[in-house]
Write an enzyme that holds these catalytic residues in place. Structure first.
Site, PDB file in Angstrom:
ATOM      1  N   ARG A  99       0.837  -1.214   0.000  1.00  0.00           N
ATOM      2  CA  ARG A  99       0.000   0.000   0.000  1.00  0.00           C
ATOM      3  C   ARG A  99       0.869   1.260   0.000  1.00  0.00           C
ATOM      4  O   ARG A  99       0.344   2.372   0.000  1.00  0.00           O
ATOM      5  CB  ARG A  99      -0.974  -0.004   1.190  1.00  0.00           C
ATOM      6  CG  ARG A  99      -0.292   0.030   2.528  1.00  0.00           C
ATOM      7  CD  ARG A  99      -1.284   0.053   3.675  1.00  0.00           C
ATOM      8  NE  ARG A  99      -0.608   0.225   4.939  1.00  0.00           N
ATOM      9  CZ  ARG A  99      -1.151   0.700   6.039  1.00  0.00           C
ATOM     10  NH1 ARG A  99      -2.422   1.041   6.050  1.00  0.00           N
ATOM     11  NH2 ARG A  99      -0.465   0.811   7.160  1.00  0.00           N
ATOM     12  N   HIS A 169      -8.765  -3.326   2.986  1.00  0.00           N
ATOM     13  CA  HIS A 169      -8.991  -2.577   4.249  1.00  0.00           C
ATOM     14  C   HIS A 169      -9.953  -1.417   3.966  1.00  0.00           C
ATOM     15  O   HIS A 169      -9.610  -0.240   4.106  1.00  0.00           O
ATOM     16  CB  HIS A 169      -7.625  -2.070   4.711  1.00  0.00           C
ATOM     17  CG  HIS A 169      -7.541  -1.482   6.079  1.00  0.00           C
ATOM     18  ND1 HIS A 169      -8.399  -0.514   6.561  1.00  0.00           N
ATOM     19  CD2 HIS A 169      -6.661  -1.717   7.087  1.00  0.00           C
ATOM     20  CE1 HIS A 169      -8.037  -0.183   7.792  1.00  0.00           C
ATOM     21  NE2 HIS A 169      -6.980  -0.902   8.125  1.00  0.00           N
ATOM     22  N   ASP A 213     -12.272  -2.663  17.231  1.00  0.00           N
ATOM     23  CA  ASP A 213     -11.209  -3.218  16.384  1.00  0.00           C
ATOM     24  C   ASP A 213     -11.282  -4.743  16.552  1.00  0.00           C
ATOM     25  O   ASP A 213     -10.757  -5.285  17.521  1.00  0.00           O
ATOM     26  CB  ASP A 213      -9.850  -2.653  16.831  1.00  0.00           C
ATOM     27  CG  ASP A 213      -8.765  -2.877  15.790  1.00  0.00           C
ATOM     28  OD1 ASP A 213      -8.990  -3.666  14.853  1.00  0.00           O
ATOM     29  OD2 ASP A 213      -7.683  -2.277  15.933  1.00  0.00           O
ATOM     30  N   GLU A 272     -13.596  -4.966   6.599  1.00  0.00           N
ATOM     31  CA  GLU A 272     -12.522  -5.438   5.735  1.00  0.00           C
ATOM     32  C   GLU A 272     -12.709  -6.908   5.366  1.00  0.00           C
ATOM     33  O   GLU A 272     -13.072  -7.723   6.213  1.00  0.00           O
ATOM     34  CB  GLU A 272     -11.192  -5.230   6.454  1.00  0.00           C
ATOM     35  CG  GLU A 272     -11.048  -3.785   6.959  1.00  0.00           C
ATOM     36  CD  GLU A 272      -9.863  -3.586   7.881  1.00  0.00           C
ATOM     37  OE1 GLU A 272      -8.818  -4.228   7.655  1.00  0.00           O
ATOM     38  OE2 GLU A 272      -9.986  -2.790   8.835  1.00  0.00           O
TER      39      GLU A 272
HETATM   40  O1  TA6 Z   1      -7.719  -3.069  10.356  1.00  0.00           O
HETATM   41  C1  TA6 Z   1      -7.779  -2.533  11.629  1.00  0.00           C
HETATM   42  C2  TA6 Z   1      -6.420  -1.972  11.946  1.00  0.00           C
HETATM   43  O2  TA6 Z   1      -5.458  -2.977  11.882  1.00  0.00           O
HETATM   44  C3  TA6 Z   1      -6.456  -1.319  13.322  1.00  0.00           C
HETATM   45  O3  TA6 Z   1      -5.890  -2.142  14.321  1.00  0.00           O
HETATM   46  C4  TA6 Z   1      -5.722  -0.017  13.149  1.00  0.00           C
HETATM   47  O4  TA6 Z   1      -4.405  -0.161  13.454  1.00  0.00           O
HETATM   48  C5  TA6 Z   1      -5.952   0.256  11.686  1.00  0.00           C
HETATM   49  O5  TA6 Z   1      -6.074  -0.958  11.020  1.00  0.00           O
HETATM   50  C6  TA6 Z   1      -4.902   1.118  11.057  1.00  0.00           C
HETATM   51  O6  TA6 Z   1      -5.236   1.364   9.738  1.00  0.00           O
HETATM   52  P1  TA6 Z   1      -4.389   2.387   8.894  1.00  0.00           P
HETATM   53  O7  TA6 Z   1      -5.104   2.515   7.593  1.00  0.00           O
HETATM   54  O8  TA6 Z   1      -4.343   3.645   9.700  1.00  0.00           O
HETATM   55  O9  TA6 Z   1      -3.014   1.791   8.775  1.00  0.00           O
END
Ligand code: TA6
Length: 299
Positions: A99, A169, A213, A272
């Protein structure tokens, strides 16, 4: 790929490449059914709006970083070849390394049903092998029509099996998080990251009234985001996975993130499509694995 090479994949009046002021290139798709924007950096869908709808399917932060090496906050980031923290604890970035990287384009097509398909790809290099020592060819097939379809395809081009975890995501745009329910997770188990990854059972529709989460396992059917405030339902169907992650940072975590505005937690919800937590995927040498998601909006 340079801009001229990308433009070989243009489809007149349907798919264009646009250079953006922060140096990235976007793919703009505009057909009878929908409009979509895809970043070639990160292989990430940033916008999808069916023409029947006034609101976008996706949330993108106004404070998102558009910088080489950083993730763009919003849209559909691709987490690969691991989801979450570095599984080997080697200090590598959370959610893998694709990403944060420039992808190429390998195909585009105007389909008979009026939808438009574009395929982006990434292959291993000296740089990626320093982070993850395996040969691979990764592609994301994106089809824009009455629904938005994604297929993340891992081709193991090496001569040994590999294990991956991964996620689309997806940051959905919601009208007001307090009026949102996620349906389809009733009766499943989840790992609660906010409570030390303790395993819990989901008894009803998921509502958000604090930081959430969770890694839900054993998912077999479609999920629905019921958004009373926008008066719409988003249907998520998936293939090649039995994990779903639901994330909203809520007030404090959102305020601590430099690429989210303080009030953004009210306007976004990540649901997700994943192979994550206990569900990892083994991909034999020379074979492919497809993780698929389809999003449609009902109102
Ligand atoms: O998918 C959930 C997660 O892993 C959360 O634990 C949080 O850390 C988030 O993703 C972070 O996403 P980002 O897009 O900010 O890297």
């Amino acid at each position: 790929m340079n801009f001229d090479q990308l433009c070989d994949y243009e489809i007149e009046n349907e798919l264009q490449f646009v250079e953006i002021e922060h140096g990235f290139t976007y793919i703009e798709i505009n057909n009878a059914a929908a409009h979509a924007t895809i970043s070639t950096y990160s292989g990430q869908v940033l916008s999808y709006r069916p023409k029947s709808q006034k609101d976008d399917l996706l949330f993108v932060s106004d404070k998102a970083y558009y910088e080489d090496g950083k993730a763009i906050k919003g849209g559909i980031p691709v987490c690969w070849p691991w989801f979450g923290a570095d599984p080997d604890d080697l200090g590598r970035p959370a959610h893998g390394f694709v990403r944060n990287r420039q992808w190429g384009v390998t195909g585009s097509e105007s389909l008979a049903d009026g939808s438009t398909k574009v395929v982006l790809g990434l292959v291993d290099s000296d740089e990626t092998r320093k982070i993850w020592p395996h040969p691979f060819k990764l592609s994301i097939e994106i089809t824009v029509g009455d629904s938005l379809k994604l297929a993340l395809v891992t081709h193991n081009t090496g001569d040994e099996g590999v294990t991956v975890s991964q996620a689309l995501h997806t940051y959905f745009y919601v009208g007001d998080i307090s009026k949102v329910q996620v349906l389809g997770l009733e009766g499943t188990q989840y790992l609660d990251k906010v409570d030390g990854f303790v395993q819990k059972s989901e008894s009803g529709p998921v509502t958000i009234a604090g930081e959430v989460d969770r890694i839900y396992t054993g998912i077999t059917g479609a999920l629905v985001i019921d958004d009373a405030s926008l008066g719409r339902r988003i249907r998520i169907t998936s293939r090649g996975c039995s994990t779903a992650v639901v994330w909203n940072p809520w007030i404090e975590l959102a305020a601590s993130m430099g690429d989210l505005d303080d009030g953004d937690y009210r306007k976004m919800l990540c649901v997700e499509t994943a192979n994550a937590g206990p569900e990892t995927v083994e991909i034999a040498a020379g074979s492919d694995y497809r993780l698929e998601a389809e999003y449609s909006i009902e109102s």
